[in-house]
Design a protein around this motif. Structure first.
Motif, PDB file in Angstrom:
ATOM      1  N   VAL A  16      14.440  27.570  10.857  1.00  0.00           N
ATOM      2  CA  VAL A  16      14.559  26.243  10.267  1.00  0.00           C
ATOM      3  C   VAL A  16      14.771  26.323   8.764  1.00  0.00           C
ATOM      4  O   VAL A  16      15.569  25.572   8.191  1.00  0.00           O
ATOM      5  N   ASP A  17      14.063  27.243   8.124  1.00  0.00           N
ATOM      6  CA  ASP A  17      14.127  27.350   6.658  1.00  0.00           C
ATOM      7  C   ASP A  17      13.900  28.800   6.272  1.00  0.00           C
ATOM      8  O   ASP A  17      12.840  29.345   6.552  1.00  0.00           O
ATOM      9  N   ASP A  18      14.880  29.425   5.681  1.00  0.00           N
ATOM     10  CA  ASP A  18      14.704  30.784   5.145  1.00  0.00           C
ATOM     11  C   ASP A  18      15.275  30.850   3.741  1.00  0.00           C
ATOM     12  O   ASP A  18      15.726  31.915   3.282  1.00  0.00           O
ATOM     13  N   SER A  19      15.244  29.719   3.045  1.00  0.00           N
ATOM     14  CA  SER A  19      15.857  29.640   1.725  1.00  0.00           C
ATOM     15  C   SER A  19      15.183  30.524   0.680  1.00  0.00           C
ATOM     16  O   SER A  19      15.807  30.893  -0.317  1.00  0.00           O
ATOM     17  N   GLN A  20      13.913  30.859   0.876  1.00  0.00           N
ATOM     18  CA  GLN A  20      13.211  31.687  -0.104  1.00  0.00           C
ATOM     19  C   GLN A  20      12.983  33.106   0.391  1.00  0.00           C
ATOM     20  O   GLN A  20      12.202  33.847  -0.207  1.00  0.00           O
ATOM     21  N   LEU A  21      13.665  33.483   1.427  1.00  0.00           N
ATOM     22  CA  LEU A  21      13.540  34.843   1.960  1.00  0.00           C
ATOM     23  C   LEU A  21      14.556  35.750   1.265  1.00  0.00           C
ATOM     24  O   LEU A  21      15.757  35.484   1.319  1.00  0.00           O
ATOM     25  N   PRO A  22      14.092  36.819   0.614  1.00  0.00           N
ATOM     26  CA  PRO A  22      15.035  37.766  -0.028  1.00  0.00           C
ATOM     27  C   PRO A  22      15.770  38.549   1.058  1.00  0.00           C
ATOM     28  O   PRO A  22      15.325  39.611   1.488  1.00  0.00           O
ATOM     29  N   LYS A  23      16.890  38.032   1.454  1.00  0.00           N
ATOM     30  CA  LYS A  23      17.545  38.541   2.662  1.00  0.00           C
ATOM     31  C   LYS A  23      18.137  39.938   2.494  1.00  0.00           C
ATOM     32  O   LYS A  23      18.504  40.569   3.490  1.00  0.00           O
ATOM     33  N   ASP A  24      18.229  40.415   1.262  1.00  0.00           N
ATOM     34  CA  ASP A  24      18.749  41.767   1.083  1.00  0.00           C
ATOM     35  C   ASP A  24      17.744  42.815   1.540  1.00  0.00           C
ATOM     36  O   ASP A  24      18.128  43.956   1.857  1.00  0.00           O
TER      37      ASP A  24
END
Lengths: 116, 116
Positions: free
Chosen positions: B55-63
């Motif tokens: 739903v929300d992963d806007s603050q996940l450092p996806k690298d």
């Protein structure tokens, strides 16, 4: 910007005394406000939750107040006990436009220490 | 009812190593959250799942961070490679389907990660 500010950052009181913790927020659109207690090494546990129309809510020796006009809340602890030593976190919920899903905004917490 | 379970409780790794955390939410809770709590701060949402969808992963450092929730129950959070600034407590929380008025989040005990 959505922010939750808490004061004081830390507080030391003697057992049996009362204290009041403060929370100011700029979260919008506001859904509800909660106070959590977090013991060292544990996850937060909810103490109270208040919606827009509620001014005061009590949970045993904990009493929370909410002023939605000034966007302020307080948590009053009566007759403190050693077990009250913990971090108290103010959390405000916002509801996204066009959705029923909410998002929580956390304050940094107030670290309360109760001395015997 | 049983609470949110997390493992391990503590983990120490060297920078550039990989690490994984596991979370088992309260039975029947459709929503699962991962938070990062740096010492002295409130929790910061990393990712929110609704069943097995994000739903929300806007603050996940996806690298370097990844998370999955297979079958809509258990979840794992992985960091690869870890950095010194990843040292924190990683909290998992779950709730029923969130509504506009209020929804209670129940937190697990957290995993304390130390990166050296």
């Amino acid at each position: 910007k959505n922010r939750v500010e808490q004061s004081p950052q830390s507080l030391i009181i003697l057992e049996g005394k009362n204290c009041t913790l403060q929370c100011n927020y700029t979260v919008s659109p506001f859904s509800n406000l909660r106070w959590y207690k977090q013991d060292t090494g544990r996850g937060p546990v909810s103490l109270t939750i208040m919606t827009f129309s509620e001014n005061t809510k009590s949970n045993g020796r904990y009493t929370a107040t909410l002023d939605a006009d000034t966007k302020q809340s307080s948590l009053h602890i009566t007759a403190s006990q050693l077990s009250d030593s913990a971090s108290y976190i103010c959390v405000v919920s916002a509801v996204r436009r066009g959705s029923t899903l909410g998002r929580l905004y956390f304050g940094r917490g107030t670290q309360l220490t109760v001395w015997p | 009812e049983a609470g949110v379970a997390q493992s391990p409780r503590y983990k120490i790794i060297e920078k550039r190593q990989s690490v994984a955390f596991w979370c088992n939410p309260i039975s029947g809770h459709a929503t699962l959250y991962w938070y990062q709590q740096i010492l002295g701060q409130g929790p910061k949402l990393l990712i929110q799942f609704q069943n097995n969808g994000v739903v929300d992963d806007s603050q996940l450092p996806k690298d370097r961070f990844s998370a999955e929730r297979l079958k809509g129950v258990d979840s794992t959070l992985k960091i690869q490679p870890a950095k010194l600034e990843d040292s924190a407590v990683y909290l998992c929380a779950s709730s029923h389907v969130p509504g506009a008025a209020s929804y209670e989040q129940y937190f697990g005990p957290g995993t304390r990660l130390t990166v050296t």
